[in-house]
Design an enzyme around this catalytic site. Sequence first.
Site, PDB file in Angstrom:
ATOM      1  CG  ASP A  53      -2.172  -0.770   1.036  1.00 53.20           C
ATOM      2  OD1 ASP A  53      -2.518  -1.030  -0.128  1.00 53.20           O
ATOM      3  OD2 ASP A  53      -2.820  -1.135   2.043  1.00 53.20           O
ATOM      4  CE1 TYR A 111       3.997  -7.176   3.725  1.00 49.54           C
ATOM      5  CE2 TYR A 111       3.333  -9.457   4.071  1.00 49.54           C
ATOM      6  CZ  TYR A 111       3.341  -8.303   3.296  1.00 49.54           C
ATOM      7  OH  TYR A 111       2.684  -8.302   2.081  1.00 49.54           O
TER       8      TYR A 111
END
Lengths: 247, 247
Positions: A53, A111
Amino acid sequence: MPKISCIIAYDGTNYSGYQIQPQKRTVQGEIEGALMKIHKGEQIRIHASGRTDTGVHAKGQTIHFDTSLHIPGNSWKKALNTLLPNDVYVHHSEEVSADFHARYDVVEKEYRYIVQNTIDPDIFKRNYVWHYPYKLNIQAIQEACNFFEGTHDFTTFSSAKATVKGNKIRTLYEVSCQQENDQIVFVFRGSGFLYNMVRILVGTLLDVGQEKIKPSAIMDMLESKDRNKAGKTAPPQGLYLWKVRYQ
Amino acid sequence: MPKISCIIAYDGTNYSGYQIQPQKRTVQGEIEGALMKIHKGEQIRIHASGRTDTGVHAKGQTIHFDTSLHIPGNSWKKALNTLLPNDVYVHHSEEVSADFHARYDVVEKEYRYIVQNTIDPDIFKRNYVWHYPYKLNIQAIQEACNFFEGTHDFTTFSSAKATVKGNKIRTLYEVSCQQENDQIVFVFRGSGFLYNMVRILVGTLLDVGQEKIKPSAIMDMLESKDRNKAGKTAPPQGLYLWKVRYQ
């Protein structure tokens, strides 16, 4: 036709995310623009392990593309870096077999999320961490992390906005948190992640850290399958797609 | 009339330097803008320990200003931070005696310069270090640092463009270099510095590190009083005004 895969890093600060969109500056747009120059105007489509994003960073995103050019695999690194802006960098390039796919062949993604836990913000890190000035119980956070490991339905921890196909069951191999000086580094390793999932997990874990909820409350949250039961979505600038693993 | 002094940090990346200029985004301009709001439209002039150039950062710049308002000294920190953009931060504020002056009372300034000595750049640090991918002889650099310590005429190491008043003799109390993982951190402490001096010193010291010149060549350079004898000016983004000391 040779197929090339690259490991790339990007600073997401000045991008409207990874995926190409008209009139927006995107990572995919920049890389495809550079490839078009190398291919003398021919459009080359790239495929990534997944999107990120606006404002989210990557230390080790993987992409692939097919090319009509016969350039040694490791030379693509230099060719691309010469043309790319200074907030995207190709760390590695190589020729891969014709059946490799950067998205479909992923076996594990990692992540990381970085929280800066100090009273005063460090302005030099404003785009790279979440400044969180409240006192945190790290042990409680670590305890809560354990409840997320394993295979669960993560409906509670995915954006209500996401238009999902398929179920929301995912397997997390590692959810951990480590204090490093004034930073708290979260590591998430799993087979796959839902939209906004890592950021909602972090938002919830910091509620645990502030002792607003108990670590064991995570179990009820998972069972509820209700986004409203989880914490708020942590901001994008602390999130890094750290590594993508293939077989 | 109360006099307030503040210790501020700023990320110089998106500023045309410290000093106010028409139509340009400057650190002084932002702070004076915030002070004008607090003073309901009254213009407040601030005075800093010295200027910094476009792209140069500060970890500990000191400023002062006079105010008609009777606000506790330590409350200015919060009042200003609420109004300032997120790339300037007031770390400390206090009321000082009427005869304090942020520029005239400086007894020592410390600058640091950070070089990232890796083959691949770290894109997340592109605005905060000088990426220098060449092999460096750190011991030679350390030896060269010693020649700069003490009182010297630094004409060779100041910008030829500078329109100077007075002599170019300055005293440096410390010139050192330390390898910290893949970074080389230079420390410069002195009574005062000439325009571009730290950046020219760093450019020259890296020539020593690359073994283009010997450490002892520094002595001849100082004596020559010729800017052309020194190395090139290191770029601004590795430079930090680190600390300003007062009596």
